[in-house]
Scaffold this motif. Structure first.
Motif, mmCIF file in Angstrom:
data_model
loop_
_atom_site.group_PDB
_atom_site.id
_atom_site.type_symbol
_atom_site.label_atom_id
_atom_site.label_comp_id
_atom_site.label_asym_id
_atom_site.label_seq_id
_atom_site.Cartn_x
_atom_site.Cartn_y
_atom_site.Cartn_z
ATOM 1 N N GLU A 184 0.773 -1.220 -0.148
ATOM 2 C CA GLU A 184 -0.033 -0.044 -0.092
ATOM 3 C C GLU A 184 0.926 1.243 0.149
ATOM 4 O O GLU A 184 2.122 1.278 0.532
ATOM 5 N N SER A 185 0.544 2.137 -0.618
ATOM 6 C CA SER A 185 1.365 3.458 -0.663
ATOM 7 C C SER A 185 0.722 4.569 0.521
ATOM 8 O O SER A 185 -0.268 4.244 0.709
ATOM 9 N N SER A 186 1.735 5.544 0.466
ATOM 10 C CA SER A 186 1.341 6.709 1.173
ATOM 11 C C SER A 186 0.823 6.303 2.616
ATOM 12 O O SER A 186 -0.112 6.592 3.176
ATOM 13 N N ALA A 187 1.997 5.980 3.301
ATOM 14 C CA ALA A 187 1.567 5.581 4.861
ATOM 15 C C ALA A 187 1.738 6.955 5.779
ATOM 16 O O ALA A 187 2.771 7.891 5.358
ATOM 17 N N GLU A 188 1.283 6.860 6.943
ATOM 18 C CA GLU A 188 1.491 8.076 7.632
ATOM 19 C C GLU A 188 2.026 7.435 9.067
ATOM 20 O O GLU A 188 1.861 6.332 9.383
ATOM 21 N N PHE A 189 2.786 8.382 9.476
ATOM 22 C CA PHE A 189 3.512 7.985 10.846
ATOM 23 C C PHE A 189 3.292 9.033 11.947
ATOM 24 O O PHE A 189 3.136 10.215 11.784
ATOM 25 N N ARG A 190 3.413 8.614 13.334
ATOM 26 C CA ARG A 190 3.465 9.542 14.318
ATOM 27 C C ARG A 190 4.288 8.822 15.586
ATOM 28 O O ARG A 190 4.443 7.592 15.204
ATOM 29 N N TYR A 191 4.653 9.635 16.311
ATOM 30 C CA TYR A 191 5.664 9.315 17.282
ATOM 31 C C TYR A 191 5.320 9.785 18.690
ATOM 32 O O TYR A 191 4.719 10.850 18.871
ATOM 33 N N PHE A 192 5.963 9.125 19.531
ATOM 34 C CA PHE A 192 5.778 9.607 20.998
ATOM 35 C C PHE A 192 7.198 9.468 21.691
ATOM 36 O O PHE A 192 7.718 8.249 21.703
ATOM 37 N N LEU A 193 7.946 10.411 22.121
ATOM 38 C CA LEU A 193 9.195 10.404 23.062
ATOM 39 C C LEU A 193 8.960 10.160 24.333
ATOM 40 O O LEU A 193 8.623 11.412 25.158
ATOM 41 N N HIS A 194 9.125 8.843 24.884
ATOM 42 C CA HIS A 194 8.972 8.817 26.148
ATOM 43 C C HIS A 194 10.099 9.882 27.305
ATOM 44 O O HIS A 194 11.237 9.506 26.647
ATOM 45 N N GLY A 195 9.491 10.369 28.097
ATOM 46 C CA GLY A 195 10.545 11.271 29.010
ATOM 47 C C GLY A 195 10.517 12.592 28.386
ATOM 48 O O GLY A 195 11.351 13.340 29.144
ATOM 49 N N TYR B 25 15.917 7.714 26.818
ATOM 50 C CA TYR B 25 14.659 8.123 25.974
ATOM 51 C C TYR B 25 14.423 6.790 25.280
ATOM 52 O O TYR B 25 15.215 6.076 24.931
ATOM 53 N N VAL B 26 13.130 6.864 24.863
ATOM 54 C CA VAL B 26 12.610 5.657 24.063
ATOM 55 C C VAL B 26 11.554 6.311 22.951
ATOM 56 O O VAL B 26 10.686 7.155 23.534
ATOM 57 N N LEU B 27 11.858 6.267 21.869
ATOM 58 C CA LEU B 27 11.162 6.817 20.759
ATOM 59 C C LEU B 27 10.162 5.442 20.151
ATOM 60 O O LEU B 27 10.629 4.654 19.778
ATOM 61 N N GLU B 28 8.964 5.801 20.305
ATOM 62 C CA GLU B 28 8.056 5.027 19.796
ATOM 63 C C GLU B 28 7.184 5.476 18.625
ATOM 64 O O GLU B 28 6.807 6.712 18.587
ATOM 65 N N VAL B 29 7.191 4.848 17.728
ATOM 66 C CA VAL B 29 6.582 4.980 16.384
ATOM 67 C C VAL B 29 5.473 4.065 15.877
ATOM 68 O O VAL B 29 5.456 2.869 16.113
ATOM 69 N N GLN B 30 4.395 4.698 15.498
ATOM 70 C CA GLN B 30 3.259 4.047 15.071
ATOM 71 C C GLN B 30 2.775 4.552 13.399
ATOM 72 O O GLN B 30 3.262 5.540 13.086
ATOM 73 N N ALA C 16 7.115 0.334 16.517
ATOM 74 C CA ALA C 16 8.382 0.157 16.766
ATOM 75 C C ALA C 16 9.051 0.982 17.636
ATOM 76 O O ALA C 16 8.501 2.233 17.584
ATOM 77 N N SER C 17 10.063 0.690 18.383
ATOM 78 C CA SER C 17 10.676 1.510 19.323
ATOM 79 C C SER C 17 12.245 1.776 19.014
ATOM 80 O O SER C 17 12.757 0.651 18.346
ATOM 81 N N TYR C 18 12.756 2.900 19.652
ATOM 82 C CA TYR C 18 13.947 2.945 19.370
ATOM 83 C C TYR C 18 14.460 3.661 20.843
ATOM 84 O O TYR C 18 14.314 4.787 20.968
ATOM 85 N N ARG C 19 15.659 2.901 21.408
ATOM 86 C CA ARG C 19 16.043 3.346 22.579
ATOM 87 C C ARG C 19 17.258 4.111 22.397
ATOM 88 O O ARG C 19 18.272 3.734 21.775
#
Length: 176
Positions: free
Chosen positions: A50-61, A84-89, A101-104
């Motif tokens: 599928e094309s044209s995905a959207e993303f949002r994030y939450f930076l814990h802390g 910090y933990v970056l969480e992406v949807q 997905a998350s990134y520490r």
């Protein structure tokens, strides 16, 4: 099939544009170390037909709530040292959600924020304070000693005057 969200770019850019650090695309082996003041650039990747995905994030802390849905590039700058933990949807344009997905990462303190620098500054401050107190005590003692010498000189002068007066009185008493 389930959609998979990942990171295509993970980079830390130097604030004076003198270069950048390439960060690992996943932080599964532990928190990634990032120097303070660097701007982080993440590009998200969604493996999908599928094309044209959207993303949002939450930076814990650092954030209180999720950000708005946007494109695949994220630029953030975190000044405060810490973990910090970056969480992406992600979601496709038709609304299909993807597991997050998350990134520490850890923002390292600047040189003047290190514990040993603060300890050295505290020790230097205490040394300066002790030196100032010692200087004040020394000046006060010197003033006290000078005043004491002046007083002893006046006492000696008065004593000599009294001895002279007593001698004269003695002579007068002898004459009489």
């Amino acid at each position: 099939p389930p959609l998979k969200l990942g990171f295509q770019i993970a980079r830390a850019d130097n604030p004076d544009n003198s270069g950048s650090l390439v960060l690992p695309l996943n932080s599964e082996q532990g928190s990634v170390k990032v120097p303070s003041g660097y701007r982080l650039h993440f590009r998200f990747d969604l493996v999908s037909m599928e094309s044209s995905a959207e993303f949002r994030y939450f930076l814990h802390g650092a954030m209180d709530d999720w950000g708005d849905w946007s494109d695949r590039d994220l630029y953030i700058q975190v000044e405060t040292p810490g973990d910090y933990v970056l969480e992406v949807q992600a979601r496709s344009r038709n609304g299909r959600l993807v597991p997050p997905a998350s990134y520490r990462f850890t923002v390292m303190p600047r040189w003047y924020q290190q514990w040993w620098v603060r300890l050295a500054a505290l020790a230097l401050g205490i040394a300066v304070l002790v030196a100032l107190i010692a200087l004040l005590i020394r000046r006060r003692t010197e003033r006290y000693l000078a005043a004491n010498q002046r007083l002893e000189a006046r006492i000696g002068e008065r004593t000599r005057e009294l001895e002279e007066a007593n001698r004269k009185l003695s002579e007068l008493a002898t004459e009489d």
